[in-house]
Enzyme design. Structure first.
Site, short mmCIF file in Angstrom:
data_model
loop_
_atom_site.label_atom_id
_atom_site.label_comp_id
_atom_site.label_asym_id
_atom_site.label_seq_id
_atom_site.Cartn_x
_atom_site.Cartn_y
_atom_site.Cartn_z
N HIS A 191 2.92 -8.74 -8.42
CA HIS A 191 3.19 -7.85 -9.55
C HIS A 191 4.69 -7.74 -9.80
O HIS A 191 5.14 -7.77 -10.94
CB HIS A 191 2.59 -6.46 -9.30
CG HIS A 191 1.14 -6.35 -9.58
ND1 HIS A 191 0.17 -6.89 -8.77
CD2 HIS A 191 0.48 -5.76 -10.60
CE1 HIS A 191 -1.02 -6.63 -9.27
NE2 HIS A 191 -0.86 -5.93 -10.39
N LYS A 205 -9.42 -1.03 -3.70
CA LYS A 205 -10.11 0.11 -3.08
C LYS A 205 -9.27 1.36 -3.28
O LYS A 205 -8.04 1.29 -3.35
CB LYS A 205 -10.39 -0.13 -1.60
CG LYS A 205 -9.16 -0.16 -0.72
CD LYS A 205 -9.54 -0.36 0.74
CE LYS A 205 -8.26 -0.38 1.58
NZ LYS A 205 -8.53 -0.62 2.98
#
Length: 175
Positions: free
Chosen positions: A38, A103
């Site tokens: 990212h 998650k």
């Protein structure tokens, strides 16, 4: 509740059909990206550079797979904590992704951005990396190989289990 079988990459009609709490089995192509990938994307965009892959419609899985053992497609491939990617949500969603998977809970800004961009956040099974790796039928690095397990991988998955944690309407399984 019956599991929904969905194809990846995702399109608007799939995103619109999903609701918070829906159990899903995902089949198709997904891309991986974690913190370092990212940040590399952010750096490239800041320099006006073109990304080495297209993100429109893609489902990004937050995973850093372990090396594959002999005869295996990939090593353990369990989800990482998604909140670490929250600072990048606006940038990555503006590039057209339709889904994120990891998650744990996401921040309020990310939830609002998912609604704005009509994208879905899926939660997968933490602590089950060995099991999830069996759902991955092929794996190859497509960008940022120097980042090792945090490189961007293209995975082809079959019946990969996930739950819709945040839908395009703002429903949030964690709330």
């Amino acid at each position: 509740m019956e599991r929904k079988t969905i194809a990846a990459p995702l399109d608007d009609s799939v995103a619109e059909s999903l609701r918070c709490g829906d159990p899903c089995l995902i089949t198709g192509r997904i891309l991986t990206a974690r913190d370092k990938a990212h940040d590399r994307i952010r750096q490239m965009l800041a320099k006006g550079e073109q990304l080495p892959f297209e993100l429109k419609g893609e489902l990004l899985y937050y995973v850093g797979p372990t090396p594959a053992k002999e005869g295996m497609v990939i090593g353990a491939a369990g989800p990482t904590t998604s909140s670490r990617m929250d600072p990048f949500s606006e940038m990555i969603l503006s590039l057209g992704i339709k889904g994120m998977m990891g998650k744990g809970k996401r921040d309020n800004t990310t939830r609002e951005l998912l609604v704005k961009h009509k994208a879905v956040y899926f939660s997968s099974i933490g602590g089950a990396g060995a099991y999830l790796s069996k759902k991955i039928k092929s794996s190859r690095v497509i960008a940022f190989e120097d980042l090792g397990p945090e490189a961007v991988f293209e995975l082809h998955v079959e019946d990969f289990p996930a739950v819709v944690a945040i839908d395009i309407y703002g429903g949030d399984i964690y709330e």
